[in-house]
Design a protein around this motif. Structure first.
Motif, PDB file in Angstrom:
ATOM      1  N   UNK A   1       0.846  -1.187   0.000  1.00 14.46           N
ATOM      2  CA  UNK A   1       0.000   0.000   0.000  1.00 14.46           C
ATOM      3  C   UNK A   1       0.890   1.249   0.000  1.00 14.46           C
TER       4      UNK A   1
ATOM      5  N   UNK B   1       0.401   4.182   1.151  1.00 11.90           N
ATOM      6  CA  UNK B   1       0.424   4.884   2.434  1.00 11.90           C
ATOM      7  C   UNK B   1       1.304   4.146   3.438  1.00 11.90           C
TER       8      UNK B   1
ATOM      9  N   UNK C   1       4.884   5.085   2.592  1.00 10.80           N
ATOM     10  CA  UNK C   1       5.251   6.371   3.167  1.00 10.80           C
ATOM     11  C   UNK C   1       5.564   6.228   4.647  1.00 10.80           C
TER      12      UNK C   1
ATOM     13  N   UNK D   1       9.279   7.218   6.120  1.00  8.43           N
ATOM     14  CA  UNK D   1       9.267   8.622   6.546  1.00  8.43           C
ATOM     15  C   UNK D   1      10.554   9.037   7.269  1.00  8.43           C
TER      16      UNK D   1
ATOM     17  N   UNK E   1      13.215  11.819   5.753  1.00  7.78           N
ATOM     18  CA  UNK E   1      13.605  12.998   6.536  1.00  7.78           C
ATOM     19  C   UNK E   1      15.123  13.111   6.628  1.00  7.78           C
TER      20      UNK E   1
ATOM     21  N   UNK F   1       9.958  18.610   2.482  1.00  8.26           N
ATOM     22  CA  UNK F   1      10.435  19.925   2.036  1.00  8.26           C
ATOM     23  C   UNK F   1      11.956  20.010   2.104  1.00  8.26           C
TER      24      UNK F   1
ATOM     25  N   UNK G   1       3.114  21.027  -0.506  1.00  9.52           N
ATOM     26  CA  UNK G   1       3.166  19.573  -0.491  1.00  9.52           C
ATOM     27  C   UNK G   1       2.678  19.040  -1.848  1.00  9.52           C
TER      28      UNK G   1
ATOM     29  N   UNK H   1      -3.016  -3.060   7.547  1.00  3.90           N
ATOM     30  CA  UNK H   1      -1.990  -2.316   8.271  1.00  3.90           C
ATOM     31  C   UNK H   1      -2.565  -0.932   8.555  1.00  3.90           C
TER      32      UNK H   1
ATOM     33  N   UNK I   1      -1.470   2.185   8.129  1.00  2.00           N
ATOM     34  CA  UNK I   1      -1.464   3.223   7.090  1.00  2.00           C
ATOM     35  C   UNK I   1      -2.550   3.038   6.023  1.00  2.00           C
ATOM     36  N   UNK I   2      -3.046   1.803   5.868  1.00  3.67           N
ATOM     37  CA  UNK I   2      -4.077   1.556   4.855  1.00  3.67           C
ATOM     38  C   UNK I   2      -5.385   2.278   5.162  1.00  3.67           C
TER      39      UNK I   2
ATOM     40  N   UNK J   1      -5.791   5.314   5.362  1.00  9.34           N
ATOM     41  CA  UNK J   1      -5.853   6.460   4.458  1.00  9.34           C
ATOM     42  C   UNK J   1      -6.333   6.031   3.070  1.00  9.34           C
ATOM     43  N   UNK J   2      -5.823   4.891   2.611  1.00 10.37           N
ATOM     44  CA  UNK J   2      -6.244   4.364   1.311  1.00 10.37           C
ATOM     45  C   UNK J   2      -7.756   4.122   1.313  1.00 10.37           C
TER      46      UNK J   2
ATOM     47  N   UNK K   1       3.668   8.836  14.849  1.00 11.12           N
ATOM     48  CA  UNK K   1       3.444   7.963  13.690  1.00 11.12           C
ATOM     49  C   UNK K   1       2.315   8.402  12.776  1.00 11.12           C
TER      50      UNK K   1
ATOM     51  N   UNK L   1       1.488  11.216  11.765  1.00 13.27           N
ATOM     52  CA  UNK L   1       1.774  12.343  10.878  1.00 13.27           C
ATOM     53  C   UNK L   1       2.128  11.864   9.468  1.00 13.27           C
ATOM     54  N   UNK L   2       2.333  10.542   9.303  1.00 12.29           N
ATOM     55  CA  UNK L   2       2.556  10.011   7.957  1.00 12.29           C
ATOM     56  C   UNK L   2       1.245   9.980   7.174  1.00 12.29           C
TER      57      UNK L   2
ATOM     58  N   UNK M   1      -1.394  11.782   5.430  1.00 14.84           N
ATOM     59  CA  UNK M   1      -1.631  13.116   4.863  1.00 14.84           C
ATOM     60  C   UNK M   1      -3.084  13.552   4.971  1.00 14.84           C
TER      61      UNK M   1
ATOM     62  N   UNK N   1       4.809  19.642  10.206  1.00 24.18           N
ATOM     63  CA  UNK N   1       5.568  18.485  10.671  1.00 24.18           C
ATOM     64  C   UNK N   1       7.055  18.817  10.564  1.00 24.18           C
TER      65      UNK N   1
ATOM     66  N   UNK O   1      10.488  13.267  12.626  1.00 22.76           N
ATOM     67  CA  UNK O   1       9.182  12.910  13.183  1.00 22.76           C
ATOM     68  C   UNK O   1       9.346  12.254  14.562  1.00 22.76           C
TER      69      UNK O   1
ATOM     70  N   UNK P   1       7.010  19.311   6.283  1.00 19.39           N
ATOM     71  CA  UNK P   1       5.747  19.330   5.538  1.00 19.39           C
ATOM     72  C   UNK P   1       4.803  20.291   6.231  1.00 19.39           C
ATOM     73  N   UNK P   2       3.897  20.858   5.454  1.00 21.06           N
ATOM     74  CA  UNK P   2       2.920  21.777   6.019  1.00 21.06           C
ATOM     75  C   UNK P   2       1.568  21.603   5.325  1.00 21.06           C
ATOM     76  N   UNK P   3       0.515  21.596   6.132  1.00 16.47           N
ATOM     77  CA  UNK P   3      -0.831  21.490   5.589  1.00 16.47           C
ATOM     78  C   UNK P   3      -1.592  22.759   5.956  1.00 16.47           C
TER      79      UNK P   3
END
Lengths: 255, 502
Positions: free
Chosen positions: A78, A80, A83, A87, A91, A118, A127, B326, B328-329, B331-332, B412, B414-415, B417, B433, B437, B469-471
């Motif tokens: 996946x 995500x 990432x 990560x 970094x 960044x 981003x 997992x 992180x999935x 987000x998917x 964790x 923060x990965x 998005x 971020x 991290x 990173x910045x949102x």
């Protein structure tokens, strides 16, 4: 609808036979069990060996199931998750190289940016996660093309789009460039996408060494390249180290 | 001269990690080992402190090997730890009397109710800055003293020692039964309910109130100071810092000025705001705590908002419901839909922490219709973390009289998005971020490096901080308001679910 393809049926039968047998099988045993001519069985086995689905014992010449087959169902990663696993190393790469870092995977013949760090100079940057980039004009894309045999299919046979006068547009030039990338294990692009910009990238490998993505840096050509216009060797090392560290975390033992 | 490094030890709730950092604060190597979670009864959570120590014995040398760094190149060790987890051990044998009682453990509920009913109970929060709750260490020490035969007598004679995890590791690193140093730092001590927040000393009235003998307590020291030299595992290396994990993250995010805040998203979420040299008493359900103390300088205080369940909701979605393979999935899956479809999940799994403090609340999923898919649920899971952050930010703004202008995040999650964008949207401030991290580990390393002169001062550390990173907020204000209103109504539905036992 066309009928079943005989050679695939036979190949599947060989794999089932190998999966059922406890030890290794010789080509003669396989041919006899399946009622195939020896030459046909041998041809099928050679092909299966080429894609990694069977392995041949070099001492006895006998065959068994290959490692690639065992990982077939679990090799999906996946983006995500990629990432999340990368990560820390992304970094560290940005901090070390003082450039922005991107991680890309293949999506429909383009590079999908799945992670972006960044450039660590605290200037205003946006981003880029989720954006798409061309494969043939970026370092990330060229790495993915070089190491993922399926990725190039979408490019076709015609001339490629030119973004600058340095973009590689002839398919045969691209093929040669990709062979070079496979040989050295990393890729660079110098003003091939945007005038004044360059990038370096290396492959991220997952279980069994399968390439699941690419990690790279990009920035002003005078920072990425040396006086002769060649990618800075220290930066190349940083990128390759980061790619190896992520690969190690993903379970690719040998890289 | 060979390059020098700092090693951090992060003794966390699920694992222990060693990270080596270089002078620019860049990560050089990481090793990690998980330990077992013991759940002997509902509401009980325990860790085997010996297992944790053995894990450290393994991963610390491994981290050096991975980095290709020799012991003589390590300038100092800094420790960050899970807070409030309570351990007692025998001073002469080094053997723990029981497994450590973890911060999530609620076995002291009845004891806390009983203590709270006493007339002197109102003194507790005034003196130590924290409400009398099962979350903190003192009731656990009392529970052990009541429960383990002969423990009180042995504790009074000084044969048995109490400590949170940093005390246990420092004691073992500096020799254990053979002259090990028994100490804690101000941030960890501030989480016991036994320390006076202004004098930074154990308080006799609080000790009396909880019935804890002074002889078993460690000495309270600044967060940043050379405590001593390790005699085992990393022999000869100076131990330069100890901080509770959330305070370490505040330090690692270089929130050194009053008004600077960070939020760490792990199993739970922890928002800390630097309030400077004076403790700010909350009237909106926040905790007053010590942020850090650098050497002999005055302590810096913080307001803290703990959110009990953030990442744990994603884990439940994975392990309890099996909807993803997992974390992180999530987000998917959440990205398969455009919004929450009208569905909200309030994860009051063990009550709600800040700003509500409702121990009787239990989780709800509201707004279910046949339209809702697992994608909508995944979105509701992520939004739960964002809205819980909004609630505590509102409380913090009210207490401090300042409006938060931006939020530094780490951990964790923060990965993710989509989650980070969602937090920027609901807070209506930029979310940033940092380049590293791993701020908990970085904070411990910074503090230790500061103690031994590896880094000169706080300004020097600030220069190491970079935006990774910045949102930026991009939500229609009207939609933000109506969604927040829905969230608040969902939260109200969790209240009062658990009824008192008859």
């Amino acid at each position: 609808m066309p009928g079943p393809v005989q050679s695939i049926q036979r190949g599947a039968a060989i794999l089932r036979l190998l999966a059922r047998s406890s030890g290794k099988l010789g080509v003669g045993e396989i041919a006899t069990s399946l009622g195939l001519p020896r030459g046909t069985a041998h041809g099928l086995l050679r092909t299966l060996q080429l894609v990694g689905f069977v392995e041949q014992d070099s001492a006895t010449g006998k065959y068994q199931l290959g490692a690639a087959l065992l990982h077939l169902g679990t090799s999906y990663l996946d983006v995500n998750e990629l990432r999340s696993r990368a990560i820390n190393w992304a970094d560290a790469l940005a901090a070390r190289s003082c450039e922005s870092v991107k991680i890309g995977t293949v999506l429909d013949g383009q590079v999908l940016v799945v992670h972006h760090v960044f450039r660590p100079d605290d200037t205003l940057q946006t981003l880029d996660v989720g954006s798409l980039m061309p494969m043939h004009a970026t370092a990330l894309g060229k790495v993915l093309l070089a190491f993922d045999s399926g990725a190039g299919a979408a490019l076709g046979n015609g001339p490629l789009e030119a973004f600058t006068r340095r973009t590689i547009v002839a398919p045969k030039d691209l093929t040669r460039s990709l062979a070079g990338i496979r040989e050295v294990g990393w890729a660079a692009q110098v003003e091939e996408m945007t005038v004044g910009e360059a990038g370096i990238a290396a492959p991220i490998r997952g279980h069994g060494g399968l390439v699941v993505g690419a990690i790279g840096i990009s920035g002003a050509v005078e920072r990425i390249c040396d006086a002769k216009g060649q990618p800075n060797t220290a930066l190349v090392t940083f990128v390759r180290d980061a790619a190896r560290a992520v690969s190690r975390d993903l379970g690719a033992a040998r890289w | 001269m060979a390059t020098r490094y700092v090693m951090s030890i992060d003794q966390g709730t699920t694992s222990t990690r060693c990270i080596i950092f270089d002078q620019q604060g860049r990560l050089v190597s990481v090793t990690q080992r998980e330990h077992r979670q013991h759940f002997p009864q509902p509401g009980w959570v325990e860790h085997d402190a010996v297992e944790i120590w053995r894990n450290l014995e393994r991963i610390a040398p491994e981290a050096l090997r991975q980095a290709g760094v020799g012991l003589e190149q390590v300038a100092a060790i800094g420790i960050a730890n899970q807070r409030e987890t309570t351990l007692v051990w025998d001073r002469h044998t080094g053997v723990p009397l029981r497994r450590a009682i973890v911060w999530q453990d609620t076995r002291t509920t009845a004891l806390v109710d009983e203590l709270a009913a006493r007339p002197e109970a109102s003194m507790v929060q005034k003196r130590c800055g924290l409400p009398l709750a099962t979350y903190f260490s003192a009731p656990r020490i009392r529970w052990l003293l009541d429960e383990v035969p002969g423990l009180r007598e042995r504790a009074e004679r000084g044969e048995v020692l109490f400590g949170t995890m940093e005390s246990w590791l420092i004691w073992n690193l500096t020799g254990g039964p053979d002259g090990g140093l028994h100490l804690t730092d101000v941030t960890n001590a501030s989480r016991t309910l036994l320390m006076d927040l202004t004098t930074l000393e154990w308080d006799d009235d609080l000790l009396d109130f909880f019935g804890v003998p002074r002889a078993m307590l460690p000495q309270i020291r600044p967060s940043t100071e050379t405590y001593g030299v390790a005699r085992t595992v990393l022999p000869g290396v100076r131990i330069g810092a100890a901080l509770g994990d959330q305070q370490a993250a505040l330090f690692g995010q270089t929130c050194f000025a009053p008004g600077e805040a960070k939020c760490t998203y792990g199993t739970g979420g922890f928002l800390l705001l630097n309030t400077g040299k004076d403790p700010v008493r909350s009237t909106h359900g926040l905790l007053t705590t010590v942020g850090y103390q650098v050497g002999a300088e005055p302590a810096v205080y913080a307001l803290e908002a703990p959110i009990a369940v953030t990442g744990a909701l994603v884990q439940w979605f994975r392990d309890g419901l099996g909807l993803i393979n997992s974390a992180p999935e999530i987000e998917t899956l959440a990205k398969t839909v455009d919004d929450n479809g009208g569905c909200y999940i309030v994860p009051a799994f063990a009550g709600l922490f800040a700003p509500h403090w409702r121990s009787e609340a239990r989780g709800v999923i509201v707004g279910l219709t046949s339209y809702i898919t697992k994608g909508h649920l995944a979105r509701a899971v992520l939004e739960a973390t964002a809205w819980q952050t909004r609630e505590v930010v509102d409380a913090m703004n009210a207490d401090s009289g300042l409006a938060l202008r931006g939020l530094k995040v780490d951990g964790g999650m923060t990965a993710d998005n989509l989650l980070m964008q969602c937090i920027a949207d609901v807070l209506d401030v930029p979310v940033v971020r940092p380049m590293v991290a791993e701020t908990v580990s970085l904070g411990a390393a910074y503090a230790a490096g500061l103690a031994v002169g590896y880094w000169p001062d706080l300004e020097g550390l600030r220069r190491n901080w970079h935006r990774a990173a910045q949102w930026l907020p991009a939500m229609d204000p009207a939609r933000r308001e109506s969604e927040y209103d829905n969230w608040r109504r969902a939260v109200e539905r969790t209240f009062g679910w658990l009824q008192p036992r008859r």
